[in-house]
Write a protein that holds these residues in place. Sequence first.
Motif, PDB file in Angstrom:
ATOM      1  N   ILE A   1       0.871  -1.176   0.000  1.00  0.00           N
ATOM      2  CA  ILE A   1       0.000   0.000   0.000  1.00  0.00           C
ATOM      3  C   ILE A   1       0.907   1.225   0.000  1.00  0.00           C
ATOM      4  N   LEU A   2       0.704   2.109  -0.939  1.00  0.00           N
ATOM      5  CA  LEU A   2       1.564   3.275  -1.104  1.00  0.00           C
ATOM      6  C   LEU A   2       1.689   4.063   0.200  1.00  0.00           C
ATOM      7  N   GLY A   3       2.924   4.302   0.621  1.00  0.00           N
ATOM      8  CA  GLY A   3       3.172   5.118   1.807  1.00  0.00           C
ATOM      9  C   GLY A   3       3.109   4.380   3.116  1.00  0.00           C
ATOM     10  N   ILE A   4       2.790   3.067   3.087  1.00  0.00           N
ATOM     11  CA  ILE A   4       2.694   2.282   4.326  1.00  0.00           C
ATOM     12  C   ILE A   4       3.916   1.385   4.438  1.00  0.00           C
ATOM     13  N   ASN A   5       4.735   1.638   5.449  1.00  0.00           N
ATOM     14  CA  ASN A   5       5.945   0.859   5.688  1.00  0.00           C
ATOM     15  C   ASN A   5       6.318   0.973   7.170  1.00  0.00           C
ATOM     16  N   SER A   6       7.362   0.265   7.552  1.00  0.00           N
ATOM     17  CA  SER A   6       7.747   0.269   8.966  1.00  0.00           C
ATOM     18  C   SER A   6       8.231   1.637   9.433  1.00  0.00           C
ATOM     19  N   LYS A   7       8.779   2.430   8.522  1.00  0.00           N
ATOM     20  CA  LYS A   7       9.226   3.773   8.894  1.00  0.00           C
ATOM     21  C   LYS A   7       8.058   4.620   9.393  1.00  0.00           C
ATOM     22  N   LYS A   8       6.869   4.359   8.864  1.00  0.00           N
ATOM     23  CA  LYS A   8       5.678   5.088   9.322  1.00  0.00           C
ATOM     24  C   LYS A   8       5.448   4.839  10.815  1.00  0.00           C
ATOM     25  N   ILE A   9       5.648   3.595  11.247  1.00  0.00           N
ATOM     26  CA  ILE A   9       5.499   3.301  12.672  1.00  0.00           C
ATOM     27  C   ILE A   9       6.627   3.963  13.460  1.00  0.00           C
ATOM     28  N   ILE A  10       7.860   3.792  12.986  1.00  0.00           N
ATOM     29  CA  ILE A  10       9.030   4.358  13.660  1.00  0.00           C
ATOM     30  C   ILE A  10       8.869   5.859  13.877  1.00  0.00           C
ATOM     31  N   ASP A  11       8.375   6.555  12.869  1.00  0.00           N
ATOM     32  CA  ASP A  11       8.220   8.010  12.959  1.00  0.00           C
ATOM     33  C   ASP A  11       7.231   8.427  14.039  1.00  0.00           C
ATOM     34  N   ASN A  12       6.336   7.507  14.408  1.00  0.00           N
ATOM     35  CA  ASN A  12       5.323   7.822  15.420  1.00  0.00           C
ATOM     36  C   ASN A  12       5.678   7.317  16.807  1.00  0.00           C
ATOM     37  N   ILE A  13       6.826   6.643  16.933  1.00  0.00           N
ATOM     38  CA  ILE A  13       7.250   6.120  18.237  1.00  0.00           C
ATOM     39  C   ILE A  13       7.956   7.218  19.016  1.00  0.00           C
ATOM     40  N   SER A  14       7.543   7.410  20.259  1.00  0.00           N
ATOM     41  CA  SER A  14       8.074   8.501  21.072  1.00  0.00           C
ATOM     42  C   SER A  14       9.476   8.200  21.602  1.00  0.00           C
TER      43      SER A  14
END
Length: 445
Positions: free
Chosen positions: A384-397
């Motif tokens: 899915i375009l734009g969905i990857n593990s970096k998306k989760i990482i970017d939201n981890i505090s």
Amino acid sequence: MKISDRFYFIGIGGIGMSSLAKYLFDNGSYVSGYDRTKGSITDKLKDKGIQVIFKDSIEAIPEKFKLKGTKVIYTPAIPNDNIQLNYFMNNGFEVRKRSYLLGEITKGSKVFAVAGTHGKTTTSTILSHMCNSIKLNFTAFLGGIANGFNSNLISNGNEFSIVEADEYDRSFLELNPTISCITSMDSDHLDIYKNKANLVKAFKEFSKKTQKHLLVAKGLPIKGSTFSLNQKADYYASNIVEQNSGYKFDFHTPSKIYKNIKFNLIGLHNLSNAIAASAMIDLAEIPLNDALNSLKYFKGLKRRIEIFEIVGKIIVDDYAHHPIEIDSVFNAIKERYSNKRKAVIFQPHLYSRTRDFLNEFADSLSQFDEIYLTEIYPAREDPILGINSKKIIDNISNPSKEIVFKNDIENIIKDSKANLFAILGAGDIGDEIERLKIKYKVYEN
């Protein structure tokens, strides 16, 4: 569908498919099948004498299984463009989903069915362990490898069947349980259901198919006998005391209290699963004393809070692939190992689940001292375009976070300051853990 026929499984290496393949083979059927990748499950199938094909082509199908009369079973995880699946569909073969076959095999027995978005496999395995301890005549089709049996199939007769009622693709609606249990109904599989209301609707449909007794976790919007960890319900625990390898507790039924029961698995979510399994035994009017006593000998199952050591570090290996499951694992670790520095290595499972629970994954993972994510395991899905593990990482505090490769796990464990690692995910991360367990001779310790 006659059990004596030829069966060809597409996706035979899946945990649910392989137990059915083994059952049919053991009962005299000719069995073969295709899977995309080799692994410990396909190795065990081949060891039994079942031919497994790894090439998706018509030519690769054994000639015997191209004959009319072959029954074809497939899992919903198989993509629609699978060449073998389309060959069988377009040439007049009987092609059925796994859930249909499971329903047919168990139709003549008294069926224990465990449903729920979390806890199905552990509850079913605990129930199987209890039934085996009292020498019940039963067969269990499990969604994991039970350590006490080293198998996902337990064949001790056909008076009772123990099955997991899988909500994915509404598969559980193919079953007609005698006694069923619903452990949980949290949002999941939104690629199928679109919203939680549709998920709940499907569970309500499933509940109406139960023939005799329905057991539900207290608080769910479905009527039935209730169970709870420690709140008053028809079935619940009290006086819960943490012990080295699990818990001691009193078990309450509608008519009796069983004192000082011991359960050999950490994690309060697992104790809740044990309560559900015990309640199902009672609802079947099977004497409880010996069954409850067996809980202290429960050996668990692979990749469900499985604890061992590698290079002096504690490893907690678990199939958790949903934020609520990650929370449960973290809470179990925190309860047992409060003074340890805790790291997590997580392989997200499915692009759609990552998208749907992006913030929840980030919140759950942020509880750990160190966070490592591999890329998403796609299973049945296209990216899915734009969905990857970096998306989760970017939201981890938590600032101690990193994207890693699966084959880096061994070095990460060695080099990290953490002395406990939770290794989580429902994808092929389990194969890497299996490799490390063999390398470090975990099975010999």
